[in-house]
Design a protein around this motif. Structure first.
Motif, short mmCIF file in Angstrom:
data_model
loop_
_atom_site.label_atom_id
_atom_site.label_comp_id
_atom_site.label_asym_id
_atom_site.label_seq_id
_atom_site.Cartn_x
_atom_site.Cartn_y
_atom_site.Cartn_z
N PHE A 54 -0.88 0.88 0.00
CA PHE A 54 -0.92 1.70 1.22
C PHE A 54 -1.79 1.05 2.29
O PHE A 54 -1.46 1.09 3.48
N ALA A 55 -2.90 0.46 1.88
CA ALA A 55 -3.75 -0.24 2.86
C ALA A 55 -2.98 -1.39 3.49
O ALA A 55 -3.08 -1.63 4.72
N GLY A 56 -2.21 -2.09 2.69
CA GLY A 56 -1.37 -3.16 3.23
C GLY A 56 -0.33 -2.64 4.20
O GLY A 56 -0.04 -3.29 5.21
N GLU A 57 0.22 -1.47 3.92
CA GLU A 57 1.21 -0.89 4.83
C GLU A 57 0.58 -0.55 6.18
O GLU A 57 1.23 -0.68 7.22
N VAL A 58 -0.66 -0.10 6.16
CA VAL A 58 -1.36 0.19 7.43
C VAL A 58 -1.44 -1.07 8.27
O VAL A 58 -1.11 -1.06 9.47
N LEU A 59 -1.86 -2.17 7.68
CA LEU A 59 -2.01 -3.41 8.43
C LEU A 59 -0.66 -3.94 8.91
O LEU A 59 -0.54 -4.42 10.04
N ARG A 60 0.36 -3.82 8.07
CA ARG A 60 1.69 -4.29 8.49
C ARG A 60 2.26 -3.41 9.60
O ARG A 60 2.97 -3.92 10.49
N PHE A 61 1.94 -2.13 9.58
CA PHE A 61 2.40 -1.27 10.66
C PHE A 61 1.75 -1.65 11.98
O PHE A 61 2.41 -1.68 13.03
N LEU A 62 0.47 -1.96 11.95
CA LEU A 62 -0.20 -2.42 13.17
C LEU A 62 0.47 -3.69 13.70
O LEU A 62 0.68 -3.84 14.91
N ASP A 63 0.82 -4.59 12.79
CA ASP A 63 1.52 -5.81 13.18
C ASP A 63 2.86 -5.47 13.84
O ASP A 63 3.23 -6.05 14.87
N ALA A 64 3.60 -4.55 13.22
CA ALA A 64 4.93 -4.20 13.72
C ALA A 64 4.89 -3.58 15.11
O ALA A 64 5.83 -3.74 15.89
N GLN A 65 3.79 -2.89 15.41
CA GLN A 65 3.65 -2.28 16.74
C GLN A 65 3.15 -3.28 17.78
O GLN A 65 3.11 -2.97 18.97
N GLY A 66 2.74 -4.46 17.32
CA GLY A 66 2.14 -5.42 18.23
C GLY A 66 0.74 -5.05 18.65
O GLY A 66 0.26 -5.48 19.71
N TRP A 67 0.05 -4.26 17.81
CA TRP A 67 -1.31 -3.81 18.11
C TRP A 67 -2.32 -4.76 17.46
O TRP A 67 -2.36 -4.87 16.23
N GLU A 68 -3.14 -5.40 18.26
CA GLU A 68 -4.20 -6.23 17.69
C GLU A 68 -5.24 -5.37 16.99
O GLU A 68 -5.81 -5.76 15.97
N ALA A 69 -5.49 -4.19 17.56
CA ALA A 69 -6.44 -3.24 16.97
C ALA A 69 -6.07 -1.84 17.44
O ALA A 69 -5.44 -1.67 18.49
N ALA A 70 -6.47 -0.83 16.68
CA ALA A 70 -6.11 0.54 17.01
C ALA A 70 -7.17 1.51 16.49
O ALA A 70 -7.93 1.20 15.57
N HIS A 71 -7.19 2.68 17.10
CA HIS A 71 -7.92 3.80 16.54
C HIS A 71 -7.05 4.40 15.44
O HIS A 71 -5.81 4.39 15.54
#
Length: 236
Positions: A54-71
């Protein structure tokens, strides 16, 4: 441009759980959600159905959105996954707010948490809830989902991945929220783990139990928004 905000659901739920909070925060943030593997119709893949997965899915989702960082806001299991992801890639997180996240895993707490994760017992004692879960997570069979969830919790009990050692070096602003009546997460344990985090704030939400739908939605939205705003303003 609105700051990015990812909302993460709890165990046995889906991103639908977060629709009310999404609506409240969408005026100020670019809000996104997703359902973890095995939840909300997503395929149940054994290796992926773990806290590390699940932690990996969080990071991959950020990648998919093109977000370098997020709240990030994570309810219960979602908060644990967010913090675990942050220990691996702290630069990807502008701030994290957790609510009702169980931190104090042990074999005893895992045994208590998994005691009701039996499809036959659930259908007998709370048939409406069982039917709701079957509909929410179709086509994944309810017994398979419950067995996978129980295995995940037992693995957390045997070897908790969030520890004082890795949390004490996490330089991400973290807000730990817990309901005064939350016997699942526990007030004392939540405060203990918040104290491990160097940039954490801790708050008890009075007269509030564990379920997300029992939390004052206006209060929760304001806490998430205010903390994110403080994090963007820099160290306090």
């Amino acid at each position: 441009m609105k700051p990015p905000l990812l909302l993460l659901h709890g165990a046995l739920a889906s991103d639908k759980q977060l629709k009310p909070l999404t609506r409240q925060l969408a005026t100020a943030f670019d809000v996104r959600t997703f359902s973890f593997s095995g939840h909300g119709g997503q395929p149940l893949d054994g290796p992926a159905f773990s806290m590390a997965g699940f932690a990996g899915e969080v990071l991959r989702f950020l990648d998919a959105q093109g977000w370098e960082a997020a709240h990030v806001f994570g309810y219960s299991m979602g908060g644990y996954a967010a913090l675990l992801a942050a220990t691996q890639a702290p630069a990807r997180f502008l701030s994290i707010t957790t609510l009702g996240t169980t931190f104090g895993w042990s074999p005893a707490t895992a045994a208590q948490a998994t005691a009701f994760l039996d499809a036959d017992k659930m259908r007998e004692k709370v048939p409406q809830f069982a039917a709701h879960l079957e509909e929410l997570h179709a086509p994944t069979p309810l017994p398979a989902l419950l067995q996978a969830t129980a295995a995940l919790m037992r693995s957390l009990g045997d070897a908790p991945p969030l520890t004082q050692a890795n949390l004490s070096t996490l330089e991400v602003p973290v807000q730990v929220l817990v309901g005064e009546l939350d016997t699942t997460a526990g007030v004392d344990t939540s405060q203990q783990f918040a104290n491990y985090l160097p940039r954490a704030v801790f708050e008890i939400i009075m007269n509030t139990p564990h379920p997300l739908d029992k939390v004052n939605p206006d209060l929760l939205a304001s806490r998430v928004a205010q903390f994110a705003g403080q994090a963007m303003a820099g160290p306090r």
